[in-house]
Design a protein around this motif. Structure first.
Motif, PDB file in Angstrom:
ATOM      1  N   ARG A  29       0.823  -1.239   0.074  1.00  0.00           N
ATOM      2  CA  ARG A  29      -0.028  -0.118   0.218  1.00  0.00           C
ATOM      3  C   ARG A  29       0.882   1.350  -0.203  1.00  0.00           C
ATOM      4  NH1 ARG A  29      -5.243  -1.539   1.025  1.00  0.00           N
ATOM      5  NH2 ARG A  29      -5.824   0.397   1.540  1.00  0.00           N
ATOM      6  N   VAL A  30       0.348   2.348  -0.489  1.00  0.00           N
ATOM      7  CA  VAL A  30       1.133   3.693  -0.512  1.00  0.00           C
ATOM      8  C   VAL A  30       0.340   4.516   0.525  1.00  0.00           C
ATOM      9  CG1 VAL A  30       1.629   5.562  -1.767  1.00  0.00           C
ATOM     10  CG2 VAL A  30       1.464   3.443  -3.090  1.00  0.00           C
ATOM     11  N   PRO A  31       1.172   4.967   1.489  1.00  0.00           N
ATOM     12  CA  PRO A  31       0.582   6.000   2.559  1.00  0.00           C
ATOM     13  C   PRO A  31       0.361   7.255   2.051  1.00  0.00           C
ATOM     14  CG  PRO A  31       2.837   5.580   2.864  1.00  0.00           C
ATOM     15  CD  PRO A  31       2.702   4.790   1.658  1.00  0.00           C
ATOM     16  N   GLY A  32      -0.461   8.047   2.590  1.00  0.00           N
ATOM     17  CA  GLY A  32      -0.859   9.364   2.155  1.00  0.00           C
ATOM     18  C   GLY A  32      -1.654   9.990   3.414  1.00  0.00           C
ATOM     19  N   ILE A  33      -2.026  11.211   3.284  1.00  0.00           N
ATOM     20  CA  ILE A  33      -2.665  12.035   4.104  1.00  0.00           C
ATOM     21  C   ILE A  33      -3.821  12.836   3.274  1.00  0.00           C
ATOM     22  CG2 ILE A  33      -1.176  14.013   3.700  1.00  0.00           C
ATOM     23  CD1 ILE A  33      -2.155  12.729   7.050  1.00  0.00           C
ATOM     24  N   VAL A  34      -4.672  13.084   4.154  1.00  0.00           N
ATOM     25  CA  VAL A  34      -6.077  13.906   3.589  1.00  0.00           C
ATOM     26  C   VAL A  34      -5.990  14.981   4.447  1.00  0.00           C
ATOM     27  CG1 VAL A  34      -8.337  13.892   2.835  1.00  0.00           C
ATOM     28  CG2 VAL A  34      -7.160  11.811   2.937  1.00  0.00           C
ATOM     29  N   PHE A  48      -1.330  -0.136  -3.794  1.00  0.00           N
ATOM     30  CA  PHE A  48      -0.318   0.155  -4.663  1.00  0.00           C
ATOM     31  C   PHE A  48      -0.688   0.178  -6.079  1.00  0.00           C
ATOM     32  CE2 PHE A  48       3.540  -0.811  -7.114  1.00  0.00           C
ATOM     33  CZ  PHE A  48       4.321   0.401  -7.086  1.00  0.00           C
ATOM     34  N   ASN A  49      -1.101  -0.986  -6.386  1.00  0.00           N
ATOM     35  CA  ASN A  49      -1.492  -1.197  -7.801  1.00  0.00           C
ATOM     36  C   ASN A  49      -2.465  -0.606  -8.404  1.00  0.00           C
ATOM     37  OD1 ASN A  49       0.505  -3.645  -8.185  1.00  0.00           O
ATOM     38  ND2 ASN A  49      -0.863  -5.029  -7.268  1.00  0.00           N
ATOM     39  N   GLU A  50      -3.477  -0.247  -7.589  1.00  0.00           N
ATOM     40  CA  GLU A  50      -4.633   0.803  -7.862  1.00  0.00           C
ATOM     41  C   GLU A  50      -4.019   2.068  -8.275  1.00  0.00           C
ATOM     42  OE1 GLU A  50      -8.806   2.531  -6.538  1.00  0.00           O
ATOM     43  OE2 GLU A  50      -7.962   0.999  -5.300  1.00  0.00           O
ATOM     44  N   LEU A  51      -3.230   2.814  -7.147  1.00  0.00           N
ATOM     45  CA  LEU A  51      -2.712   3.909  -7.491  1.00  0.00           C
ATOM     46  C   LEU A  51      -1.696   3.931  -8.624  1.00  0.00           C
ATOM     47  CD1 LEU A  51      -1.928   6.829  -6.614  1.00  0.00           C
ATOM     48  CD2 LEU A  51      -0.367   6.046  -5.008  1.00  0.00           C
ATOM     49  N   LEU A  52      -0.761   3.121  -8.721  1.00  0.00           N
ATOM     50  CA  LEU A  52       0.035   2.907 -10.003  1.00  0.00           C
ATOM     51  C   LEU A  52      -0.808   2.886 -11.422  1.00  0.00           C
ATOM     52  CD1 LEU A  52       2.956   2.853 -10.656  1.00  0.00           C
ATOM     53  CD2 LEU A  52       2.754   0.420 -10.879  1.00  0.00           C
ATOM     54  N   LYS A  53      -1.678   2.257 -11.370  1.00  0.00           N
ATOM     55  CA  LYS A  53      -2.689   2.247 -12.517  1.00  0.00           C
ATOM     56  C   LYS A  53      -3.268   3.472 -13.052  1.00  0.00           C
ATOM     57  CE  LYS A  53      -6.854  -0.194 -14.629  1.00  0.00           C
ATOM     58  NZ  LYS A  53      -7.361   1.158 -15.404  1.00  0.00           N
ATOM     59  N   ARG A  54      -3.819   4.111 -11.809  1.00  0.00           N
ATOM     60  CA  ARG A  54      -4.439   5.451 -12.117  1.00  0.00           C
ATOM     61  C   ARG A  54      -3.216   6.577 -12.715  1.00  0.00           C
ATOM     62  NH1 ARG A  54      -9.690   5.943 -10.432  1.00  0.00           N
ATOM     63  NH2 ARG A  54     -10.390   4.496  -8.960  1.00  0.00           N
ATOM     64  N   PHE A  60      -4.133  12.202 -13.199  1.00  0.00           N
ATOM     65  CA  PHE A  60      -4.450  11.875 -11.732  1.00  0.00           C
ATOM     66  C   PHE A  60      -4.604  13.342 -11.044  1.00  0.00           C
ATOM     67  CE2 PHE A  60      -3.445  10.726  -7.534  1.00  0.00           C
ATOM     68  CZ  PHE A  60      -4.340   9.821  -7.137  1.00  0.00           C
ATOM     69  N   LYS A  61      -3.670  14.192 -11.105  1.00  0.00           N
ATOM     70  CA  LYS A  61      -3.743  15.229 -10.536  1.00  0.00           C
ATOM     71  C   LYS A  61      -4.850  16.437 -10.796  1.00  0.00           C
ATOM     72  CE  LYS A  61       0.962  15.586  -8.844  1.00  0.00           C
ATOM     73  NZ  LYS A  61       2.263  16.396  -8.775  1.00  0.00           N
ATOM     74  N   SER A  62      -5.400  16.187 -11.801  1.00  0.00           N
ATOM     75  CA  SER A  62      -6.694  17.060 -12.443  1.00  0.00           C
ATOM     76  C   SER A  62      -7.988  16.313 -12.229  1.00  0.00           C
ATOM     77  CB  SER A  62      -6.346  17.291 -13.731  1.00  0.00           C
ATOM     78  OG  SER A  62      -6.175  16.550 -14.780  1.00  0.00           O
ATOM     79  N   THR A  63      -8.118  14.968 -11.803  1.00  0.00           N
ATOM     80  CA  THR A  63      -9.129  14.462 -11.570  1.00  0.00           C
ATOM     81  C   THR A  63      -9.886  14.528  -9.906  1.00  0.00           C
ATOM     82  OG1 THR A  63      -8.529  12.702 -13.098  1.00  0.00           O
ATOM     83  CG2 THR A  63     -10.351  11.970 -11.697  1.00  0.00           C
ATOM     84  N   LEU A  64     -10.999  14.810 -10.031  1.00  0.00           N
ATOM     85  CA  LEU A  64     -11.768  14.790  -8.937  1.00  0.00           C
ATOM     86  C   LEU A  64     -12.136  13.522  -8.629  1.00  0.00           C
ATOM     87  CD1 LEU A  64     -12.686  16.935  -6.754  1.00  0.00           C
ATOM     88  CD2 LEU A  64     -15.056  16.977  -7.797  1.00  0.00           C
ATOM     89  N   PHE A  65     -11.679  12.983  -7.050  1.00  0.00           N
ATOM     90  CA  PHE A  65     -12.251  11.659  -6.787  1.00  0.00           C
ATOM     91  C   PHE A  65     -13.119  11.743  -5.757  1.00  0.00           C
ATOM     92  CE2 PHE A  65      -7.979  10.585  -8.443  1.00  0.00           C
ATOM     93  CZ  PHE A  65      -8.276  10.087  -9.352  1.00  0.00           C
ATOM     94  N   ASN A  66     -13.893  10.527  -5.435  1.00  0.00           N
ATOM     95  CA  ASN A  66     -14.977  10.336  -4.112  1.00  0.00           C
ATOM     96  C   ASN A  66     -14.245   9.490  -3.375  1.00  0.00           C
ATOM     97  OD1 ASN A  66     -17.236  10.549  -2.695  1.00  0.00           O
ATOM     98  ND2 ASN A  66     -17.677   8.425  -3.515  1.00  0.00           N
ATOM     99  N   LEU A  67     -13.513   9.875  -2.332  1.00  0.00           N
ATOM    100  CA  LEU A  67     -12.508   9.049  -1.384  1.00  0.00           C
ATOM    101  C   LEU A  67     -13.613   8.412  -0.542  1.00  0.00           C
ATOM    102  CD1 LEU A  67      -9.751   8.364  -0.646  1.00  0.00           C
ATOM    103  CD2 LEU A  67      -9.902  10.355   1.221  1.00  0.00           C
ATOM    104  N   LYS A  68     -13.221   6.986  -0.437  1.00  0.00           N
ATOM    105  CA  LYS A  68     -14.201   6.236   0.493  1.00  0.00           C
ATOM    106  C   LYS A  68     -13.311   5.580   1.693  1.00  0.00           C
ATOM    107  CE  LYS A  68     -17.522   4.219  -1.629  1.00  0.00           C
ATOM    108  NZ  LYS A  68     -18.798   4.898  -1.398  1.00  0.00           N
ATOM    109  N   VAL A  69     -13.369   6.000   2.730  1.00  0.00           N
ATOM    110  CA  VAL A  69     -12.639   5.294   3.800  1.00  0.00           C
ATOM    111  C   VAL A  69     -13.615   4.723   4.855  1.00  0.00           C
ATOM    112  CG1 VAL A  69     -10.783   5.834   5.465  1.00  0.00           C
ATOM    113  CG2 VAL A  69     -10.983   6.983   3.554  1.00  0.00           C
TER     114      VAL A  69
END
Length: 218
Positions: A29-34, A48-54, A60-69
Protein backbone atom coordinates in the motif's frame (compact mmCIF):
# COMPACT_ATOMS: atom_id res chain seq x y z
CA UNK A 1 -16.55 17.56 -14.69
CA UNK A 2 -17.63 15.28 -17.47
CA UNK A 3 -18.83 11.85 -16.44
CA UNK A 4 -19.28 10.29 -13.05
CA UNK A 5 -16.81 11.12 -10.28
CA UNK A 6 -14.62 8.02 -9.81
CA UNK A 7 -14.21 6.37 -6.41
CA UNK A 8 -10.83 6.12 -4.72
CA UNK A 9 -10.75 3.50 -1.97
CA UNK A 10 -8.42 3.90 0.99
CA UNK A 11 -7.86 2.65 4.53
CA UNK A 12 -7.23 4.74 7.61
CA UNK A 13 -3.71 4.29 8.97
CA UNK A 14 -3.56 3.61 12.68
CA UNK A 15 -0.05 5.00 13.03
CA UNK A 16 1.92 7.89 11.62
CA UNK A 17 5.58 8.54 11.02
CA UNK A 18 8.23 6.73 9.01
CA UNK A 19 7.68 3.39 10.73
CA UNK A 20 3.97 3.27 9.92
CA UNK A 21 4.66 4.42 6.35
CA UNK A 22 7.21 1.66 5.83
CA UNK A 23 4.76 -0.91 7.22
CA UNK A 24 2.10 0.25 4.75
CA UNK A 25 4.55 -0.14 1.87
CA UNK A 26 5.49 -3.65 3.01
CA UNK A 27 1.78 -4.50 2.84
CA UNK A 28 1.59 -3.34 -0.78
CA UNK A 29 0.00 0.00 0.00
CA UNK A 30 1.03 3.63 -0.47
CA UNK A 31 0.72 5.89 2.60
CA UNK A 32 -0.92 9.27 2.27
CA UNK A 33 -2.64 12.11 4.05
CA UNK A 34 -5.99 13.84 3.52
CA UNK A 35 -6.06 17.48 4.59
CA UNK A 36 -8.23 20.58 4.30
CA UNK A 37 -11.93 21.11 4.80
CA UNK A 38 -11.50 22.68 8.27
CA UNK A 39 -11.10 19.27 9.92
CA UNK A 40 -8.11 17.29 11.17
CA UNK A 41 -5.82 15.58 8.66
CA UNK A 42 -6.56 11.91 8.09
CA UNK A 43 -3.68 9.46 7.55
CA UNK A 44 -4.60 6.87 4.92
CA UNK A 45 -3.12 4.25 2.64
CA UNK A 46 -4.22 3.16 -0.83
CA UNK A 47 -3.47 -0.07 -2.72
CA UNK A 48 -0.18 0.32 -4.62
CA UNK A 49 -1.40 -1.41 -7.78
CA UNK A 50 -4.56 0.69 -7.97
CA UNK A 51 -2.65 3.94 -7.52
CA UNK A 52 0.00 2.95 -10.06
CA UNK A 53 -2.69 2.14 -12.65
CA UNK A 54 -4.41 5.48 -12.13
CA UNK A 55 -1.09 7.30 -12.47
CA UNK A 56 -0.34 5.49 -15.73
CA UNK A 57 -3.82 6.35 -17.04
CA UNK A 58 -2.85 10.02 -16.73
CA UNK A 59 -4.54 13.19 -15.45
CA UNK A 60 -4.43 11.93 -11.87
CA UNK A 61 -3.74 15.39 -10.46
CA UNK A 62 -6.57 16.97 -12.46
CA UNK A 63 -9.20 14.37 -11.52
CA UNK A 64 -11.75 14.87 -8.78
CA UNK A 65 -12.20 11.68 -6.73
CA UNK A 66 -14.85 10.47 -4.32
CA UNK A 67 -12.69 9.20 -1.45
CA UNK A 68 -14.14 6.23 0.41
CA UNK A 69 -12.62 5.32 3.78
CA UNK A 70 -14.28 2.82 6.13
CA UNK A 71 -15.73 4.58 9.17
CA UNK A 72 -15.73 7.99 7.49
CA UNK A 73 -18.13 9.90 5.28
CA UNK A 74 -17.31 10.00 1.58
CA UNK A 75 -15.54 13.19 0.60
CA UNK A 76 -14.43 14.74 -2.68
CA UNK A 77 -10.67 15.09 -2.94
CA UNK A 78 -8.04 16.05 -5.44
CA UNK A 79 -4.38 15.06 -5.44
CA UNK A 80 -1.99 17.84 -4.59
CA UNK A 81 1.25 15.86 -4.61
CA UNK A 82 2.67 12.43 -5.41
CA UNK A 83 6.07 11.68 -3.92
CA UNK A 84 8.14 9.10 -5.82
CA UNK A 85 11.19 6.98 -5.25
CA UNK A 86 14.14 8.84 -6.79
CA UNK A 87 15.56 5.65 -8.31
CA UNK A 88 12.52 3.55 -9.28
CA UNK A 89 10.15 6.49 -9.90
CA UNK A 90 7.36 4.62 -8.09
CA UNK A 91 4.84 6.36 -5.80
CA UNK A 92 5.82 6.41 -2.11
CA UNK A 93 3.31 8.92 -0.66
CA UNK A 94 0.30 10.96 -1.78
CA UNK A 95 -1.31 14.15 -0.50
CA UNK A 96 -5.05 14.56 -1.03
CA UNK A 97 -7.04 17.74 -0.38
CA UNK A 98 -10.70 17.76 0.61
CA UNK A 99 -12.91 19.91 -1.61
CA UNK A 100 -16.41 21.29 -1.62
CA UNK A 101 -18.20 21.30 -4.97
CA UNK A 102 -17.98 25.11 -5.00
CA UNK A 103 -14.26 25.27 -4.19
CA UNK A 104 -12.17 27.14 -6.76
CA UNK A 105 -8.84 25.54 -7.62
CA UNK A 106 -6.04 25.98 -10.17
CA UNK A 107 -5.52 22.97 -12.44
CA UNK A 108 -3.67 22.20 -15.66
CA UNK A 109 -6.29 20.90 -18.12
CA UNK A 110 -5.17 18.99 -21.26
CA UNK A 111 -5.97 20.51 -24.66
CA UNK A 112 -7.45 18.36 -27.45
CA UNK A 113 -7.04 19.75 -30.99
CA UNK A 114 -9.66 18.74 -33.55
CA UNK A 115 -9.94 19.41 -37.30
CA UNK A 116 -6.22 19.46 -38.05
CA UNK A 117 -6.52 17.11 -41.04
CA UNK A 118 -9.15 19.28 -42.75
CA UNK A 119 -7.54 22.65 -42.04
CA UNK A 120 -6.64 24.61 -45.21
CA UNK A 121 -3.14 25.13 -43.84
CA UNK A 122 -2.62 21.39 -43.34
CA UNK A 123 -3.78 20.66 -46.90
CA UNK A 124 -1.13 23.04 -48.16
CA UNK A 125 1.55 21.21 -46.23
CA UNK A 126 1.49 23.33 -43.10
CA UNK A 127 2.29 21.88 -39.68
CA UNK A 128 0.25 22.50 -36.55
CA UNK A 129 2.66 23.49 -33.79
CA UNK A 130 1.26 23.07 -30.27
CA UNK A 131 2.59 25.73 -27.93
CA UNK A 132 0.53 24.72 -24.88
CA UNK A 133 -0.63 21.09 -24.61
CA UNK A 134 -2.17 22.06 -21.25
CA UNK A 135 -3.81 25.24 -19.99
CA UNK A 136 -3.82 26.27 -16.35
CA UNK A 137 -7.38 27.24 -15.43
CA UNK A 138 -9.25 28.34 -12.33
CA UNK A 139 -12.15 25.88 -12.13
CA UNK A 140 -14.91 24.87 -9.74
CA UNK A 141 -14.27 21.52 -8.02
CA UNK A 142 -17.65 20.19 -9.04
CA UNK A 143 -17.13 21.03 -12.73
CA UNK A 144 -13.58 20.07 -13.64
CA UNK A 145 -13.38 19.47 -17.41
CA UNK A 146 -11.52 16.39 -18.62
CA UNK A 147 -10.05 18.42 -21.49
CA UNK A 148 -10.40 21.64 -23.47
CA UNK A 149 -11.36 21.13 -27.12
CA UNK A 150 -9.85 23.51 -29.66
CA UNK A 151 -11.12 23.51 -33.27
CA UNK A 152 -8.29 24.23 -35.73
CA UNK A 153 -10.17 23.24 -38.90
CA UNK A 154 -10.16 26.82 -40.22
CA UNK A 155 -6.47 27.58 -39.81
CA UNK A 156 -4.44 28.83 -42.77
CA UNK A 157 -0.65 28.86 -42.84
CA UNK A 158 0.53 31.63 -40.52
CA UNK A 159 -2.64 31.62 -38.37
CA UNK A 160 -2.47 31.31 -34.60
CA UNK A 161 -4.92 30.22 -31.91
CA UNK A 162 -4.95 32.23 -28.69
CA UNK A 163 -6.87 31.66 -25.48
CA UNK A 164 -9.44 34.26 -26.50
CA UNK A 165 -10.38 32.03 -29.47
CA UNK A 166 -11.30 29.13 -27.16
CA UNK A 167 -14.69 28.54 -25.58
CA UNK A 168 -13.98 27.58 -21.97
CA UNK A 169 -16.36 25.64 -19.71
CA UNK A 170 -18.77 27.70 -17.64
CA UNK A 171 -17.09 29.12 -14.55
CA UNK A 172 -13.56 28.43 -15.80
CA UNK A 173 -11.01 31.10 -16.59
CA UNK A 174 -7.25 31.18 -17.32
CA UNK A 175 -4.79 32.00 -14.57
CA UNK A 176 -2.91 34.24 -17.04
CA UNK A 177 -4.54 37.58 -17.83
CA UNK A 178 -2.94 38.20 -21.24
CA UNK A 179 -4.14 36.66 -24.52
CA UNK A 180 -1.51 33.92 -24.91
CA UNK A 181 -0.89 31.62 -27.91
CA UNK A 182 -1.99 27.96 -27.72
CA UNK A 183 -1.00 26.76 -31.22
CA UNK A 184 -0.08 28.01 -34.68
CA UNK A 185 -0.05 26.70 -38.24
CA UNK A 186 3.48 26.97 -39.58
CA UNK A 187 4.65 26.77 -43.16
CA UNK A 188 6.34 23.50 -44.22
CA UNK A 189 10.11 23.58 -43.77
CA UNK A 190 10.72 23.23 -47.53
CA UNK A 191 8.56 26.23 -48.33
CA UNK A 192 10.18 28.27 -45.59
CA UNK A 193 13.66 27.44 -46.96
CA UNK A 194 12.51 28.37 -50.47
CA UNK A 195 11.18 31.70 -49.25
CA UNK A 196 14.49 32.42 -47.54
CA UNK A 197 16.36 31.56 -50.75
CA UNK A 198 14.07 33.82 -52.80
CA UNK A 199 14.77 36.68 -50.40
CA UNK A 200 18.52 36.09 -50.68
CA UNK A 201 18.28 36.04 -54.52
CA UNK A 202 16.28 39.24 -54.48
CA UNK A 203 18.88 40.93 -52.30
CA UNK A 204 21.72 39.79 -54.60
CA UNK A 205 19.84 41.01 -57.71
CA UNK A 206 19.18 44.36 -56.11
CA UNK A 207 22.86 44.66 -55.22
CA UNK A 208 23.91 43.87 -58.80
CA UNK A 209 21.62 46.58 -60.18
CA UNK A 210 23.13 49.32 -58.04
CA UNK A 211 25.49 51.36 -60.30
CA UNK A 212 29.13 51.46 -59.31
CA UNK A 213 30.27 54.74 -57.82
CA UNK A 214 32.21 56.76 -60.40
CA UNK A 215 35.73 57.55 -59.39
CA UNK A 216 36.68 61.21 -59.52
CA UNK A 217 39.42 62.24 -61.91
CA UNK A 218 42.64 63.42 -60.44
Amino acid sequence: MAGEIPDLHAQERTGTGKGAARQARREGRVPGIVFGGDIDPLPISVPFNELLKRLKDGRFKSTLFNLKVDGHDDVRVICRDVQRDVVKDLPTHIDLMRLRRTTKINLFIPVEFVGEDTAPGSRKGGVLTVVRPEIELIVTAGDIPEQIEVDVSGLEIGDTVTISDVTLPKGAKPTIDRDFVIANMQAPSGLASSDDADEDDAEETAADEVPATEQSED
